[in-house]
Design an enzyme around this catalytic site. Sequence first.
Site, short mmCIF file in Angstrom:
data_model
loop_
_atom_site.label_atom_id
_atom_site.label_comp_id
_atom_site.label_asym_id
_atom_site.label_seq_id
_atom_site.Cartn_x
_atom_site.Cartn_y
_atom_site.Cartn_z
N HIS A 176 1.00 -1.14 -0.06
CA HIS A 176 0.09 -0.03 0.13
C HIS A 176 1.10 1.11 -0.10
O HIS A 176 1.76 1.35 0.91
CB HIS A 176 -0.66 -0.09 1.17
CG HIS A 176 -1.96 -1.04 1.19
ND1 HIS A 176 -2.38 -1.74 2.22
CD2 HIS A 176 -2.58 -1.66 0.18
CE1 HIS A 176 -3.44 -2.73 2.02
NE2 HIS A 176 -3.56 -2.60 0.65
N GLU A 179 1.99 3.77 2.98
CA GLU A 179 2.54 3.04 4.27
C GLU A 179 3.96 3.12 4.34
O GLU A 179 4.65 2.24 4.04
CB GLU A 179 1.95 1.88 4.37
CG GLU A 179 0.34 1.49 4.48
CD GLU A 179 -0.26 0.45 4.56
OE1 GLU A 179 0.58 -0.57 4.57
OE2 GLU A 179 -1.32 0.35 4.48
N ARG A 234 -3.05 4.88 -1.94
CA ARG A 234 -2.98 3.61 -1.30
C ARG A 234 -2.91 2.73 -2.51
O ARG A 234 -2.08 1.66 -2.46
CB ARG A 234 -4.38 3.37 -0.58
CG ARG A 234 -4.45 1.82 -0.13
CD ARG A 234 -5.98 1.59 0.42
NE ARG A 234 -6.19 0.22 0.53
CZ ARG A 234 -6.11 -0.51 1.66
NH1 ARG A 234 -5.50 0.03 2.63
NH2 ARG A 234 -6.42 -1.63 1.81
N HIS A 304 3.18 -3.90 6.93
CA HIS A 304 2.20 -2.85 6.63
C HIS A 304 2.15 -1.72 7.66
O HIS A 304 3.08 -1.87 8.66
CB HIS A 304 0.86 -3.24 6.58
CG HIS A 304 0.45 -4.32 5.37
ND1 HIS A 304 -0.66 -4.09 4.36
CD2 HIS A 304 0.97 -5.39 4.99
CE1 HIS A 304 -0.75 -4.97 3.59
NE2 HIS A 304 0.11 -5.91 4.08
N GLU A 378 1.63 -4.84 11.16
CA GLU A 378 1.01 -3.64 10.92
C GLU A 378 2.06 -2.74 11.79
O GLU A 378 1.82 -2.96 13.26
CB GLU A 378 -0.23 -3.67 11.40
CG GLU A 378 -1.13 -4.30 10.51
CD GLU A 378 -1.64 -3.62 9.08
OE1 GLU A 378 -0.85 -2.22 9.10
OE2 GLU A 378 -2.43 -4.04 8.39
#
Length: 417
Positions: A176, A179, A234, A304, A378
């Site tokens: 993405h 990020e 994104r 991510h 994440e």
Amino acid sequence: MRFFLLMAVIYTTLALAPVHFDREKVFRVKLQNGKQVSILKDLTQTIELDFWYPDAIHDIAVNMTVDFRVGEKESQTIQSTLEQHKIHYEILIHDLQEEIEKQFDVKDEIAGRHSYAKYNDWDKIVSWTEKMLEKHPEMVSRIKIGSTVEDNPLYVLKIGKKDGERKAIFMDCGIHAREWVSPAFCQWFVYQATKSYGKNKIMTKLLDRMNFYVLPVFNVDGYIWSWTQDRMWRKNRSKNQNSTCIGTDLNRNFDVSWDSSPNTDNPCHDVYRGPAPESEKETKAVTNFIRSHLNTIKAYITFHSYSQMLLVPYGYTLKLPPTHQDLLKVARIATDALSTRYETRYIYGPIASTIYKTSGSSLDWVYDLGIKHTFAFELRDKGKSGFLLPESRIKPTCKETMLSVKFIAKYILKNTS
């Protein structure tokens, strides 16, 4: 004639002017019941909201904390509606443009040079891959696994000894575009792995016995666009048939329960799954590479941001995979290892029950292909900066994550055949 040329120049300039986010806000709301969920969903019928967490409106549920971006003009309407219906909220970011500029809070050591303490644009990352090859020819090789729709190369760096066949881990960053801390970690990993070989006992053992395939930027076109035109972009940059909306969410484009969510079929949405599984050149390049190395790749790790989680399969179903207990054990110890550096707390668990259900994700596709150790990080933070983590937080994020990845790699070396 001159008039038309002038108008063409003006039009081109306006069309390519970068998006500005002056006085746009990021709200966090806590939805306590079904009525509040409905109110927020109703707002999206008239006001454009950019969902930061979860990824899309259809993932919102009761007792969920929701982060979203809204334009300056609409923010007052949002605030009034939330207060009117007694929906608890806070404003995480009061001026998004200001926050975008504040993320660059580390000075260049040498202007224009690649730095592990800063965010690097695509050109710097390409130059960096070449530098890694020159500096560590016995340890690093660069493989072009494909190209993007805008004909940018997709480079995988292979880290490890070049002789013989070894177990391997595939890692990717930047699926993405917005990020940015994710590609920063992949660069840090390559740097630390090569730098510490022969000095650090654990890393030396890992690189003597394993290979790492590292894709520093999965979504190259989107990443470039997030630098030059729209920091909040994104998706990738592919054109969509019968739509003026651009891009596919590459992490909804894998051939695993690809069409199970009807809410991912709109090309104008950030979670658009694409016209078909593996329709995107980037997805196809990665899946072809992993399939062709299936006999050696024993684990897959994707990075991510944000929310400080370590996620495991499945995302497309609440059903637990056969190796669930093993995955949870690894995730628990990996997050414990991560917290030893700065006491950063991560939660862990299956995607579907820990956050929300997702379809067509790389994590689930790799797992169902037969690679039974798949993990999605994440990275920092928990929302204070969101996708705009300041550069001063890059190194701490990378250092703690490195501890976690090293544990996973040691586990894979010892416990897979």
